[in-house]
Each structure stands twice: as structure tokens, then as C-alpha cells.
Design a protein around this motif. Structure first.
Motif, PDB file in Angstrom:
ATOM      1  N   ASN A 289     -55.536  -7.443  21.572  1.00 32.56           N
ATOM      2  CA  ASN A 289     -56.779  -7.671  21.119  1.00 32.56           C
ATOM      3  C   ASN A 289     -57.383  -9.148  20.932  1.00 32.56           C
ATOM      4  O   ASN A 289     -56.886  -9.895  19.861  1.00 32.56           O
ATOM      5  CB  ASN A 289     -57.021  -7.135  19.713  1.00 32.56           C
ATOM      6  CG  ASN A 289     -58.379  -7.093  19.373  1.00 32.56           C
ATOM      7  OD1 ASN A 289     -59.355  -7.279  19.957  1.00 32.56           O
ATOM      8  ND2 ASN A 289     -58.580  -6.581  18.015  1.00 32.56           N
TER       9      ASN A 289
ATOM     10  N   GLU B 292     -59.821 -10.718  20.566  1.00 33.22           N
ATOM     11  CA  GLU B 292     -60.837 -11.090  19.643  1.00 33.22           C
ATOM     12  C   GLU B 292     -60.055 -11.591  18.184  1.00 33.22           C
ATOM     13  O   GLU B 292     -60.537 -12.213  17.345  1.00 33.22           O
ATOM     14  CB  GLU B 292     -62.030 -10.070  19.145  1.00 33.22           C
ATOM     15  CG  GLU B 292     -62.618  -9.952  20.455  1.00 33.22           C
ATOM     16  CD  GLU B 292     -63.799  -8.931  20.106  1.00 33.22           C
ATOM     17  OE1 GLU B 292     -63.891  -8.170  19.006  1.00 33.22           O
ATOM     18  OE2 GLU B 292     -64.730  -8.590  20.958  1.00 33.22           O
TER      19      GLU B 292
ATOM     20  N   ASP C  69     -57.537 -19.136  20.403  1.00 27.25           N
ATOM     21  CA  ASP C  69     -57.775 -19.429  21.948  1.00 27.25           C
ATOM     22  C   ASP C  69     -56.879 -19.918  22.535  1.00 27.25           C
ATOM     23  O   ASP C  69     -56.315 -19.555  23.695  1.00 27.25           O
ATOM     24  CB  ASP C  69     -58.833 -20.613  21.738  1.00 27.25           C
ATOM     25  CG  ASP C  69     -60.288 -20.260  21.338  1.00 27.25           C
ATOM     26  OD1 ASP C  69     -60.425 -19.026  21.394  1.00 27.25           O
ATOM     27  OD2 ASP C  69     -61.032 -20.828  21.118  1.00 27.25           O
TER      28      ASP C  69
ATOM     29  N   ASN D 175     -54.377 -16.631  23.301  1.00 27.16           N
ATOM     30  CA  ASN D 175     -55.074 -16.032  24.645  1.00 27.16           C
ATOM     31  C   ASN D 175     -55.063 -16.853  25.800  1.00 27.16           C
ATOM     32  O   ASN D 175     -54.670 -16.030  26.952  1.00 27.16           O
ATOM     33  CB  ASN D 175     -56.673 -15.853  24.357  1.00 27.16           C
ATOM     34  CG  ASN D 175     -56.829 -14.725  23.168  1.00 27.16           C
ATOM     35  OD1 ASN D 175     -56.244 -13.891  22.768  1.00 27.16           O
ATOM     36  ND2 ASN D 175     -58.077 -14.907  22.410  1.00 27.16           N
TER      37      ASN D 175
ATOM     38  N   GLN E 129     -61.493 -18.520  30.354  1.00 30.97           N
ATOM     39  CA  GLN E 129     -62.486 -17.346  30.456  1.00 30.97           C
ATOM     40  C   GLN E 129     -63.438 -17.799  31.968  1.00 30.97           C
ATOM     41  O   GLN E 129     -63.595 -16.574  32.571  1.00 30.97           O
ATOM     42  CB  GLN E 129     -63.864 -17.575  29.535  1.00 30.97           C
ATOM     43  CG  GLN E 129     -63.013 -17.254  27.968  1.00 30.97           C
ATOM     44  CD  GLN E 129     -64.079 -17.140  27.074  1.00 30.97           C
ATOM     45  OE1 GLN E 129     -65.238 -17.056  27.374  1.00 30.97           O
ATOM     46  NE2 GLN E 129     -63.779 -17.115  25.698  1.00 30.97           N
TER      47      GLN E 129
END
Length: 820
Positions: free
Chosen positions: A349, A351, A355, A358, A425
């Protein structure tokens, strides 16, 4: 999940496309529904609150999306209300027009008419007020929606360009380890808690038979089902041998390579979810299993389509067997990494993580996927290079594959580099959409080949036949329909796509006329029906009615062509009226354009009018032998713009119709096939002219195509320079045989003159040559040496310039004179 979002988006696209077709009927049905005062007040209050939320910088994306959905509902309501009271407004305007133009300044009209005009004007303003209010509200709602879209788009761009912590920095690895350990601990805690819960265990024991059955089914299908399907499909391809039905069946059955394994994965996910033992994380993970399985098996199927085991498909890449094997392996790896990405995203997950975590977690998968994408790009580029080396015909499809290969190589190298820098991203927005786009392109290639095979099977078209138009149009439509899916894959939001469809649904206005896709669709359908009816009437006239009349072939074709033009014109008028397109608003635009178009198309219009004149007056008909502008031949067809003439050397000449009307045209066979031919012959001086005349007369009278009235005639034309000139003239019943008759007459003249001893002279000339030795190449004769005499000393004198001039003495002159 991404696949679920795309599935919902695709459903939204289908519903929107359906709305485009149904919208005109809905608008027509609700045309009389006007906005009420309460609705206007409610809208104004909502619009003020929406403006405040949009201007606020702390408003979340979810709130803006919900607000946008409400604005779309309002806008749809205002769109239907714009045409409120349309029929009454039209009737009121007609009433005002019936009263005549209003009086100009300084003039008056009867009181009764003036009162009625004022009453109708006030009534018209009242009827137009709801529509004007709806237009104003529609514009305001549309502006707010566009403002929300701009805000969301800017936020999305900022997120993509945001610089995250670099995954190459070892400091950030700790955050990734903590995220994985924390999620695993939470997952284990939820699972242990479920095992210690008596209610959950009772539910598990009650569902255990179903769970075991689902697990057995899933395991058996995943273990043996795939091999059975592949063998069955391969057997169909081997037994096909050019039979399109079996090849088509094999193509359809190849889809089971996706459907059956995904069904097994779905059964396994359902079994795990039925246990109710794995908590929220387990539920998210089981949901992602289906998405991951769909991604893996779809990529595996796509690899077998693009890199088949046997090189027996039209769209297979021109690669050697080892390279195709590598392509299938790379496709499997792409599906594996894509599935792992879905599972990791559902498990951790993003979210809920930092950062740094991820970035570090996504980086290894992105590097592996980038390497595989680069290798796939190399294989696609190799296909184009091998075709170029073998000097084969390179199609548009092959060039596009070469371009896609270069793009895949660039993204496969660039995305991991961007992720390593920190633009994680942005790298994800490049890498994974590129992989999914390759899958979409493979699906499009499969569908286009499937459409072509179905059409060939239905029409029994052979492999050597030219390409058909209908499959090409269907494939082009498939490509257009896939564009929204590509847009969604590359980050376009569903709301933005719906906005584009809303613009299409709304259409555009020209004056008082709104032209929407529904109007265009209605026009196409009605015009197509009228066009088919026109062709049916033409066919009935040409096959049943006109052949029973006394009209000749050219006249029948003229009637059929005229019927076609009139029918198409009427079909266009009916289609425009049915679609609700008011052409009165286009009069000014058409008048302005007609001037420029008139200059640009004057030749085409002239040829069109000339074609109509040819069909009506019929000075030239199909099958006539004509001569125009130095071109002689048979008229084969007369169209609206030009006439096709086939010359006697079997070449087609296209003559503009204006040349047939304004120029000089010789028609040899239009009203009669009679025609005169003449043969000129010369005899030697001294021949019996009466005898010659008699022989020529006999030859002319013996011709079977020569008319008796008027009979063949022999003329003694002139005393020529080398012969006595005679001419045989006759009128033939069919001038088309003129050349063969002239040839036969000349043969008979030569034979009779030879038998009668009459000579046909030929011109003679005497040529005198000067200096023939030059032509023979002889050397010129040598000139004798010059003789010089020593002049007398007293015979020399000098002129005033000092030159020596030879002179004669008095004695020499006297001696010369004595000698004479």
C-alpha cells in the motif's frame, strides 16, 4: 487496482458512446422541460460554493472529483433545457414573420398589427428566457468543470515531476526494510488474530469443503490445463494447412490461454478469501492475485502471438527461431514483473509508506522490467532490419514496429535511470504504460487478423485476390475505438475522457442549428437508405422497364443516370430534414463561400453542366464513333464530369464534357451508319482513260457494302505531275467497315490493272552530282607548280607608300598590242 480501473473506464466509454447515439432522442423528448426558478436559485448557490472550494488550495483531489461529478450532472440538465419551448418559439417567429417586416423609422402601421406585433414580441421573449438562462448556466458549469480539470492536471504533473529520495542511496534502504517488516508483522498479526478468533474458525470450518474444491480445481487447471490447450491449438494450426475455418478456430481457441488460467487464479483467490483468515492485507492481496494473473497470462499469450513457435501467420515477426524463442521468454518475464508489481503494490500500500520506502521497493522491479522492455525493442527493430536486408517489401505495419522498437529501447533504458535519480513516479508513468501499450498493440493485431480471416471465410476470398475494403474499414474503426484505452493507459483520467465525449455529445452550433453526432448519424442512415433505394430503382429500370421500350441503349443509360442524380439529390434533402439541420442559418455562409468556390471549381461546374446537357440532348451517346480535338474512337461511358473514349489502338482517352459541348465534334454513327469512302489512284500517261474509268466502276459496283443509290462514282480528277489521277467514291451502308473496304478495293485495282496492262507510275528524278570523286573518296588531283618570270628592272616602281607595284613598260605594252 490498475486493471480494475481500466475495466471500469472501458465500461464508462461504452456507456458514453451509447449516450452519444441516444442523446438526440433524449434531448428531443425533454425539449419542452424548462428550468424552474427554484432550480436556478439552487444552482446559483451550489455554483458559489463550488467556486470557493475550487479556489481553495487545501481542497483534496477526492473533493474536487466529487464536486466535478455534481457539476457534470447540472451541466447535462442545462444542456437539455437549452432547447426548451423550441416548437413554440418557432411558431411564434413564424407568426411575427407573417405580420411582415416592422415599419422603419418615421413610418407607421395599423394599430391592430402593431398591438399584435408587440404581443408576439413579448411572448417570444418570455419563451426564450428559460433557454437563455439554461445557456448561461451551462456555460458557467462548463467553465467550473474545466477549471477543476486544469487544477487536477496541474497537480498530476507536479506529482510526476516530484523528486523522490534516490533508491541508490543506502540511507533510504532502511525505510524500505522497515516498510516491508512492518507490513509483514501487521499481516501476521491479522492472520494470527483470525486463527485465535472462534467465530472466524467456525466460519473457516464450514467453508472448508468449498475452499478445498476451489484449490483442487485451481491447481489442476494450472498444472495440466495450459498444456492441453496449447496442444489443442497447435493441432488445429497443423491440420489447417490453409483452411481458413480451422485457422480461425485456432485463433479463437488461443484466447483460452488467458481465460482458463485466469479462471484458475480467480478460483484460488476466491478460496483464500473464503477462508476469512488473512485480514485486510490478505483481502487486498487476494484481489491483486487476479489482476497479476491476468497480466501474466495476457503477456504470455501476447508473446506467442508476436513470436509464434511456427512462422505461419501473416503478422508474425520475420525473426529466426532462436530470436522468437527469446521473444516468448521476454514476454513471460514482462508478465511476471507486471504481476509482481501489482502484488507488491497491493501488499505494501504505497499510500501508507514513505517516499523513500516506495522508491527503494519499486526500483528493482523497474530495472528488471526496463531490461526486458529494452530486449523486446531490440527484437522489434531486428524485424525491420532483417526485412530490409532481404530486400522484401516493407509495409506500414513493419515500419511502425520498427518505430515502436526504438521507443521501447529508449524507455527501457531511460525509465530506470530516471528512477535511480529520484523521479520514480515519472519512471513508472513511462515504463508500465509502455508495457501495457505493447500488449494493446498485440491485441489490435490479433483482432485485425481475426476480422480479415472471418471476412475471407464468409466471402471465400483466395490468398491471391486483392485486399478487400470492408476488413480495412473495420480494422480502422477498431484502431479508433482503441484510442480511449491508450489514453487511459498513459494517464488520462476517466473524467477527462468523459469530458471529450460530452463535447461530442453536445456538438457544435452554426447559427441557430446544433449539429451533434446524433444528427450526423441520422443523416448517414437516412441518406444510405435513400441511396440504396435509388440504386434499386435504377436496377429495376435498367433490367425490367426500359428494355421493353423503344428507347435505344444510349437513351436508356441517360434515363438511368438522370434517375440516379435526382434520387441522390432527394435522398440528401430528406436526410438533412430528418436530421433536424436547418439550412437557413447557412445561407449567408454559403453565399460567402460560393464566390471563392465558384472561381476554384468553375471548370468542374462547367463539366458537370455539360454532362447534364449531354444526357438530355444526347448529341453523343455510348457506342458512337466520334472525333473531337484530334481524338477518334468509340464512346464507352459518359459520366457527370467527363466522357471516356476508346481509340482504335485500344487506349482510353478522358475528354472533359465541356469540350464536347463547346468544341467541334464529328459523330460518324450517331444518327446514321452511312458514310462515304474514296480511293485515289494514278495511271501512267498514255493509258486509255475510258478503260480505266470502266474498270474502277466495275470494282465499285461489285462492293457488297456500297449503296446502289447513290451508286459508286469514278472521277478523273487531274493531270498530275507523274500520273493521270482518278478517284473512286462510294457510300457504304456501315462506315465502320471503311478501312477494310478501302483495303479490298486497292487489292482489286492492283489485280485488274495488272491483268489489263495498265501501269501505275511512280515518280522519277534525275540527280546530277558535282565532283563525284569526293563521294568515292579519291584524293584530289595535284595542282601544277606555279611559273614565275623575273620582271624587268625598269618595270618596277614604288607607290607613294613604298610598296613595289608591278607595271608594264611602253615597249611591252606595244609588243602586246602588236601580238593581238
Amino acid at each position: 487496482m490498475l486493471i480494475s480501473t481500466l475495466r471500469a473506464a472501458f465500461l464508462a466509454v461504452l456507456l458514453s458512446v451509447t449516450a452519444i447515439v441516444v442523446a438526440p432522442a433524449q434531448i428531443q423528448a425533454q425539449a419542452e422541460i424548462a428550468l424552474t426558478t427554484s432550480e436556478v436559485e439552487e444552482w446559483r448557490g451550489f455554483a458559489n460554493r463550488a467556486e470557493a472550494l475550487i479556489d481553495g488550495t487545501l481542497t483534496s483531489d477526492a473533493v474536487l472529483s466529487e464536486l466535478r461529478s455534481d457539476l457534470v450532472t447540472y451541466r447535462a440538465r442545462f444542456l437539455t433545457a437549452q432547447d426548451a419551448n423550441a416548437s413554440r418559439i418557432s411558431a411564434t417567429r413564424d407568426q411575427l414573420a407573417a405580420l411582415g417586416p416592422p415599419p422603419e423609422e418615421g413610418e407607421s402601421e395599423p394599430d391592430e398589427i402593431a398591438e399584435r406585433r408587440a404581443e408576439l414580441s413579448e411572448q417570444l421573449a418570455t419563451l426564450q428566457a428559460p433557454g437563455i438562462a439554461a445557456q448561461e448556466a451551462f456555460r458557467r458549469a462548463d467553465g467550473l468543470i474545466r477549471q477543476i480539470d486544469t487544477t487536477l492536471r496541474e497537480r498530476q504533473a507536479e506529482a510526476l515531476l516530484a523528486l523522490s529520495p534516490s533508491p541508490l542511496n543506502p540511507v533510504n534502504w532502511v525505510a524500505a526494510v522497515d516498510a516491508i517488516w512492518g507490513t509483514t508483522f501487521a499481516f501476521a498479526t491479522q492472520t494470527i488474530g483470525s486463527l485465535e478468533d472462534p467465530a472466524r474458525m467456525r466460519e473457516f470450518r464450514s467453508n472448508l469443503p468449498v475452499v478445498l474444491l476451489l484449490v483442487l480445481f485451481s491447481g489442476f487447471v494450472l498444472w495440466r490445463g495450459r498444456d492441453w490447450i496449447e496442444r489443442f491449438v497447435a493441432r488445429l494450426l497443423d491440420e489447417g494447412g490453409g483452411k481458413r475455418s480451422k485457422r480461425l478456430l485456432a485463433q479463437v481457441m488461443s484466447l483460452t490461454q488467458i481465460i482458463v488460467p485466469v479462471a484458475a487464479v480467480f478460483a484460488l483467490a476466491l478460496a483464500l478469501e473464503t477462508t476469512s483468515l488473512f485480514g485486510d492485507i490478505g483481502t487486498a492481496l487476494t484481489g491483486a492475485m487476479v489482476t497479476a494473473g491476468l497480466g501474466y497470462f495476457t503477456a504470455r499469450w501476447a508473446g506467442r502471438q508476436m513470436f509464434p513457435i511456427r512462422d505461419n501467420t501473416e503478422f508474425s515477426l520475420r525473426l529466426p527461431a532462436p530470436r522468437r524463442r527469446e521473444g516468448r521468454f521476454m514476454a513471460n518475464l514482462v508478465g511476471l514483473f507486471l504481476g509482481l508489481y501489482f502484488l507488491v503494490t497491493a501488499y505494501l500500500n504505497p499510500e501508507a509508506q514513505s517516499d523513500a520506502a516506495n522508491s527503494v521497493i519499486a526500483f528493482p522491479l523497474m530495472v528488471l522490467a526496463g531490461v526486458v522492455l529494452f530486449r523486446l525493442g531490440v527484437l522489434l527493430s531486428m524485424h525491420l532490419r532483417l526485412m530490409d536486408e532481404d530486400q522484401l517489401e516493407i509495409r506500414f505495419f513493419d515500419r511502425m514496429l520498427g518505430i515502436l522498437g526504438k521507443l521501447a529501447m529508449a524507455i527501457g533504458l531511460g525509465a530506470p535511470v530516471f528512477a535511480g535519480i529520484g523521479y520514480v513516479q515519472a519512471a513508472q508513468a513511462l515504463l508500465f504504460p509502455a508495457i501495457m501499450s505493447l500488449g494493446m498493440i498485440t491485441a489490435l493485431i490479433f483482432l485485425t487478423q481475426l476480422v480479415s480471416d472471418i471476412y475471407d471465410l464468409l466471402t471465400k476470398r483466395g490468398p491471391d485476390d486483392p485486399d478487400a475494403l470492408i476488413p480495412a474499414l473495420i480494422n480502422f474503426a477498431l484502431v479508433l475505438m482503441s484510442l480511449p484505452l491508450f489514453a487511459l493507459i498513459w494517464g488520462m483520467r476517466v473524467t477527462e475522457l468523459m469530458e471529450v465525449l460530452q463535447v461530442l455529445r453536445e456538438g457544435f452550433r452554426i447559427g441557430e442549428t446544433r449539429i451533434a453526432p446524433g444528427n450526423i448519424l441520422s443523416f448517414i442512415i437516412v441518406f444510405s437508405i435513400g441511396y440504396m433505394l435509388t440504386r434499386a430503382v435504377q436496377g429495376a429500370l435498367g433490367s425490367s422497364v426500359l428494355p421493353k421500350t423503344r428507347i435505344d441503349t444510349g437513351g436508356q443509360k441517360a434515363v438511368i443516370s438522370g434517375t440516379g442524380y435526382v434520387g441522390i439529390f432527394i435522398a440528401a434533402l430528406v436526410a438533412i430534414s430528418t436530421a433536424g439541420i436547418d439550412l437557413s442559418g447557412l445561407v449567408i455562409v454559403a453565399g460567402a463561400l460560393s464566390v471563392g468556390i465558384g472561381f476554384g471549381l468553375q471548370n468542374i461546374v462547367s463539366n458537370f453542366i455539360s454532362g447534364v446537357i449531354l444526357l438530355i440532348e444526347r448529341p453523343v451517346a455510348e457506342g458512337d464513333w466520334i472525333e473531337v480535338g484530334g481524338t477518334m474512337g468509340i464512346v464507352k461511358s459518359i459520366s457527370v464530369r467527363s466522357t471516356r473514349i476508346e481509340t482504335f489502338d485500344r487506349t482510353d482517352v478522358i475528354v472533359p464534357n465541356a469540350d464536347l459541348i463547346s468544341g467541334t465534334v464529328t459523330n460518324w454513327t450517331r444518327y446514321s451508319s452511312l458514310g462515304r469512302v474514296s480511293v485515289v489512284v494514278g495511271v501512267a500517261y498514255g493509258s486509255d482513260t475510258r478503260k480505266v474509268e470502266r474498270i474502277l466502276q466495275e470494282i465499285g459496283d461489285a462492293q457488297p457494302l456500297a449503296l446502289i443509290d447513290p451508286p459508286p462514282t469514278v472521277l478523273f480528277n487531274d493531270f498530275g505531275a507523274d500520273a493521270l489521277e482518278f478517284e473512286l467514291r462510294m457510300v457504304l451502308s456501315d462506315v465502320a467497315f471503311g478501312l477494310s473496304v478501302r483495303t479490298e478495293i486497292r487489292h482489286q485495282i492492283a489485280q485488274r490493272f495488272r491483268e489489263e496492262g495498265i501501269e501505275i507510275p511512280f515518280a522519277q528524278r534525275d540527280v546530277w552530282l558535282r565532283n563525284p570523286e569526293v563521294l568515292r573518296g579519291d584524293p584530289p588531283p595535284a595542282a601544277p607548280p606555279p611559273e614565275f618570270e623575273k620582271p624587268a628592272q625598269d618595270g618596277l616602281r614604288r607607290d607613294s607608300m613604298g610598296d613595289v607595284i608591278e607595271g608594264l613598260s611602253d615597249d611591252a605594252s606595244a609588243s602586246g598590242e602588236d601580238g593581238r
